[in-house]
Design an enzyme around this catalytic site. Structure first.
Site, PDB file in Angstrom:
ATOM      1  N   GLY A  74       4.238  -6.742   2.680  1.00 48.59           N
ATOM      2  CA  GLY A  74       3.102  -6.938   1.791  1.00 48.59           C
ATOM      3  C   GLY A  74       2.063  -5.870   2.043  1.00 48.59           C
ATOM      4  CB  SER A  75       1.755  -2.888   2.166  1.00 51.29           C
ATOM      5  OG  SER A  75       3.095  -2.838   1.692  1.00 51.29           O
TER       6      SER A  75
END
Length: 250
Positions: A208-209
């Site tokens: 997640g980024s």
């Protein structure tokens, strides 16, 4: 299907298939399955084991690596990441992509350019792809914090990795892989001097980024705030073109 040419006149064959799991993630999926089998088989704790086994399937899904059909038009700049367009700003490119690093590559010119920020949730495909074809001129890792990648300040404060690609005609595109609250490792697949095709896999970020893309001066986005985009397929912009685009959320 890989390597097959498809077009908008019906050429090529298309069918749905299960996406492959990238080798980088297979070991994590196997480890998750083995851990989940301990309460399920050894301890006979089904109330814990089955949810953990389901979570293992989620680990495999996180590292899925579907095939993409890459637009080949010369002026097309494609999205390097799956996700949601959360920010479009006029900014100065990062210093790491501008300064003379002694490699012979001049880097990006100073002056405001359009930055498109793509937020990847844990449900998105996390394989990143090259927005243009060319030579990798820079891969610059910068340690930092792990604040919410959806915030504007994440571009300057979070752990990140800058990549610069230059085409033979001199067009250069810089983009930045940014770690987020959950992400703890940016994994590059390329190094300076490598030649890449448009849409080629160049790295991933766990878990997640965000990815920032810096468009060339005079080029406006062809995507909208709030739009879901697909790495390697969605055209972010076309070099040297720009017009106001509006959308309605519904």
């Amino acid at each position: 299907m890989a390597g097959e040419i498809l077009d908008n006149q019906g050429r090529g064959e298309a069918s749905w298939s299960w996406p492959a799991i990238h080798p980088e993630g297979r070991k994590y999926g196997v480890i998750a399955v083995l851990i989940s089998l301990i309460p399920l088989i050894v301890l006979d704790w089904e109330i814990i084991g089955w949810p953990m086994l389901l979570l293992s399937a989620g680990v495999f899904a996180f590292f899925r690596d579907p095939e993409r059909v890459i637009p080949q038009a010369d002026d097309a700049i494609v999205a390097p990441a799956d996700g949601l367009v959360t920010l479009i700003r006029q900014v100065e490119p990062p210093t790491e992509l501008q300064v003379d690093d002694g490699s012979g590559s001049p880097g990006l010119a100073a002056g405001p350019v359009t930055r498109i920020s793509i937020f990847m949730s844990v449900f998105d495909v996390h394989i990143n792809r090259a927005p243009i074809a060319g030579t990798i001129r820079r891969v610059v890792y910068v340690p930092g914090k792990f604040v919410n990648a959806d915030l504007d300040k994440a571009s300057e404060e979070n752990e990140r990795q800058h990549i610069l690609i230059e085409r033979p005609d001199g067009l250069a595109i810089g983009f930045t892989q940014i770690a987020g609250l959950v992400a703890r490792r940016i994994v590059p697949f390329v190094k300076p001097g490598d030649m890449v095709a448009k849409g080629q896999r160049i790295g991933l970020i766990r878990f997640g980024s965000r990815v920032d893309v810096y468009l060339p001066a005079g080029t406006e986005p062809k995507v909208l705030m709030g739009q879901k985009i697909v790495a390697g397929e969605t055209i972010l912009a076309e070099r040297g073109t720009g017009a106001l685009l509006e959308g309605i959320a519904q």
